[in-house]
Enzyme design. Structure first.
Site, mmCIF file in Angstrom:
data_model
loop_
_atom_site.group_PDB
_atom_site.id
_atom_site.type_symbol
_atom_site.label_atom_id
_atom_site.label_comp_id
_atom_site.label_asym_id
_atom_site.label_seq_id
_atom_site.Cartn_x
_atom_site.Cartn_y
_atom_site.Cartn_z
ATOM 1 N N HIS A 133 -40.927 41.049 -36.081
ATOM 2 C CA HIS A 133 -41.108 39.473 -36.198
ATOM 3 C C HIS A 133 -40.279 38.749 -37.064
ATOM 4 C CE1 HIS A 133 -43.334 40.150 -39.789
ATOM 5 N NE2 HIS A 133 -43.986 38.946 -39.579
ATOM 6 N N HIS B 54 -41.612 27.435 -37.507
ATOM 7 C CA HIS B 54 -42.411 28.682 -37.922
ATOM 8 C C HIS B 54 -43.534 28.160 -38.651
ATOM 9 C CE1 HIS B 54 -42.611 32.570 -40.351
ATOM 10 N NE2 HIS B 54 -43.332 32.551 -39.301
ATOM 11 N N GLY C 5 -38.893 41.021 -42.738
ATOM 12 C CA GLY C 5 -39.800 41.627 -43.538
ATOM 13 C C GLY C 5 -39.565 41.704 -44.862
ATOM 14 N N ASN D 36 -44.470 31.355 -46.139
ATOM 15 C CA ASN D 36 -43.300 31.529 -45.470
ATOM 16 C C ASN D 36 -42.969 30.711 -44.331
ATOM 17 O OD1 ASN D 36 -44.967 32.638 -43.636
ATOM 18 N ND2 ASN D 36 -43.936 34.756 -43.489
#
Lengths: 488, 193
Positions: free
Chosen positions: A409, A243, A412, A211
């Site tokens: 965060h 990320h 999900g 991810n």
């Protein structure tokens, strides 16, 4: 001792508008209640997987304080659910490598530009995205773009982002805009295996797969003008979201210490309901060694994101001129265990706060809120999935034991990777084309990697952050939407 | 592709494993929806050798079948490669020179040995940038003290970036199983993506 029974909706007690609890009486191994923050829609999604059972399991760990917590973006993990928070007493409690997760200091960093959405038509966006894709190592096979010695790797482990800035990968002012100023003290590379160092050595400065991603986004909507102004955010401003985490270095440290904890737990009288909850007393030699090794991985991840920032800035200057700047808004950590102190029942308690898929969200004037944001609260960056929104929030917590100064965060996951691929390939959806129709230029090393992260595989991030705001964890400041995505 | 063909001298697994035998049909009745048609399940059952990747919210759950414990290790390597590339070992190895290496691992149980084995292959992918396309389990032993040892030979080829789909962080201990059933051996392992 009673047999474990999977908790259902009937076992939940509503204790607030967006807060539910499984009472400690549910199972005699629970030491505290298990608390869940969700709307009714999100709750129904959460109940589709094993998140709630895993949250209940967390509540069995020795030294757990007040309650185990699930954020609204929670989904099933292994041991802890992803989106789980657990605070354990430093004197009587445990530290759990699996409770931090394999990607130690997986986190996000937001870079702010002085360019506008209207500067990026389709051709300009394609040019930027393809240039970033060529410059930033992304995907499964891509390794480190820089050469360091093994001795330097240990310096990275001790100094984090400070090492990277000293080597020329960034500006001194960057440090003030990173959680914990981009370095954890007490990091000891002697607690890190050679195997972890080998994995880290070849991957420093790379994004990886899964991810993890890099997105070009624009500010789509402002919710809080005052906070937006403090953060330097304006409508239509172009920003870059990075990320990634500690790559193989952190994965191997977790692997090594889960095994050590599994082999040691019984010696400390700890009985585990799931092996991935493997833990040891925080104060034990094994616990302290893990804590020091985990801090090395945290520092590695900050150096990693700092080096990637440097290469993004190089691309930016090459394409748009040397006067164009990219300033770090903030860099937040998702997977960590940190010692923080809280007022509990009239006494000051030091706690090891495990955040696995959760973000610290400190409000104004907290001692740990970074200096540039002391007056307003720290920025909290919530990445969405590609094709959907990301958010900038502002922290509100001040030693709040309802959620131990934490928030969600991301969106999900709600659909497995296999299900996402099956839908994309089964329905013959060309995801890259579909995203392009939405004005999003996506480039990925593999079609499967892109398909697994399809937007529909995630919960509705808008609803997740609404719960966060209504529950009082953090306040919405800005919504961001992607125009370019690079993925592994 | 060379298959595991050496004689195996594994002793019986510890009693605790034997006592937790789960009948085959119960495995299939688990509340996890399979991603392949039942006809393939039946075929796998008949073959008693193979693997299935099952849906798991964020990660990857592998179910492995074999007539022997050695075949479980063999199938786990095939499954890992398939999940990483979407291809079989034969397809990944086609036209490439294979390098051979030996691996010896020790663990206090068969399930943990499986985790160690998969983590070894993941480590080699990360550091040596190689796909494991052949496995030969030369010896799988259990000492009187219930210490398990695996001696294996593996064949690897360099990673081709155009094949890469996902990278695994680690094999985990969550929902880990490695058991003998009336129809052979079955194992289950969750990989962190």
């Amino acid at each position: 001792m009673a047999e474990f029974r999977v908790p259902t909706k009937r076992d939940l007690r509503r204790i607030g508008d967006f807060c539910y609890e499984v009472p400690a009486s549910f199972w005699d191994r629970m030491r505290v209640p298990a608390r869940l923050y969700a709307s009714e829609t999100i709750l129904d999604q959460i109940l589709q997987d094993k998140s709630l059972a895993q949250l209940v399991n967390m509540a069995t760990l020795p030294g757990v304080l007040l309650h185990s917590i699930a954020m609204p973006d929670v989904h099933q993990g292994y041991g802890f659910p992803v989106g789980g928070v657990l605070a354990a007493d430093t004197e009587e409690g445990i530290v759990s490598p699996g409770g931090v997760g394999y990607d130690i200091n997986c986190g996000v960093r937001l870079l702010l530009s002085d360019m506008q959405r209207q500067d990026f038509d389709k051709r300009a966006t394609v040019q930027l995205v393809e240039r970033l894709m060529r410059t930033i190592p992304v995907g499964t096979g891509e390794g480190s773009p820089i050469k360091i010695t093994k001795r330097e790797l240990d310096q990275v482990a001790r100094e984090g982002a400070h090492w990277a800035v000293r080597q020329g990968y960034g500006e001194p002012s960057d440090i003030e805009h990173i959680e914990d100023r981009g370095r954890m003290d007490e990091a000891d590379p002697d607690c890190v295996s050679d195997r972890a160092k080998e994995r880290g050595y070849v991957q420093l400065g790379s994004i990886g797969s899964g991810n993890h991603f890099l997105e070009v986004q624009y500010v789509d909507r402002l919710f809080d003008q005052q906070a937006a102004q403090s953060f330097g955010l304006a409508e239509n401003q172009i920003v870059i979201l990075i990320h990634t985490g500690s790559r193989g270095y952190g994965h191997q440290i977790c692997t090594d210490y889960v095994r050590i904890a599994l082999e040691s737990a019984a010696r400390y009288g700890i009985s585990l309901v799931d092996p991935e909850l493997a833990c040891v007393p925080f104060s034990s030699p094994e616990g302290q060694r893990y804590y020091r090794a985990m801090r090395c991985a945290m520092n590695f991840a900050w150096a990693n994101r700092q080096i990637i920032t440097h290469f993004v800035r190089q691309v930016w200057k090459d394409l748009y001129g040397t006067e164009r700047r990219l300033r770090i808004l903030y860099d937040v950590v998702h997977n960590t265990a940190k010692v923080e102190s809280f007022e509990i029942e009239g006494r000051r308690v030091k706690a090891v706060v495990h955040r696995k898929g959760a973000t610290r969200a400190l409000g104004p004037n907290h001692a740990l809120t970074p200096t540039p944001y002391k007056h307003i609260g720290q920025p909290v960056i919530i990445p969405g999935s590609m094709g959907t929104a990301s958010y900038v929030l502002v922290g509100q917590s001040f030693d709040d034991t309802n959620f131990f100064n934490s928030t969600c965060h991301g969106a999900g996951r709600r659909m497995s990777r296999h299900q996402a691929k099956k839908k994309i390939f089964g329905e013959k959806i060309d995801l890259r084309d579909a995203l392009e129709q939405e004005g999003i230029i996506a480039r990925s090393q593999s079609k499967a990697g892109l398909a697994e992260e399809a937007p529909f595989a995630y919960k509705d991030v808008d609803e997740v952050v609404e719960v966060v705001e209504y529950a009082g964890m953090a306040r919405r400041v800005a919504r961001l939407r992607p125009i370019g995505v690079i993925k592994g | 592709m060379r298959r595991s063909s050496v004689s195996l001298n594994i002793t019986s697994p510890p009693r605790q494993n034997q006592s937790r035998i789960t009948p085959y049909l119960i495995c299939f009745a688990m509340p996890v929806r399979p991603i392949i048609p039942m006809t393939l399940f039946s075929a796998l059952k008949a073959m008693k050798r193979g693997f299935i990747a099952k849906p798991h919210t964020a990660d990857c759950l592998l179910e492995l079948y074999g007539e022997t414990p050695e075949e479980i290790f063999d199938q786990s390597a095939r499954a890992l490669l398939h999940e990483m590339t979407g291809r079989s070992p034969e397809q990944v190895a086609a036209g490439k020179t294979i390098s051979y290496d030996t691996i010896t691992l020790h663990a206090p149980s068969l399930p943990w040995l499986l985790v160690d084995w998969l983590n070894e292959l993941i480590y080699r992918y990360d550091v040596r940038h190689s796909y494991t396309v052949e496995t030969r389990i030369n010896r799988l032993e259990c000492s009187p003290a219930n210490q398990f040892t695996l001696h294996a030979e593996i064949g690897t080829v360099p990673v081709a970036d155009d094949l890469a789909q996902i990278q695994f962080k680690a094999a985990t201990y969550h929902d880990l199983r490695f058991e003998r059933t009336p129809d052979g051996w079955i194992a289950q392992v969750v990989l962190d993506v």
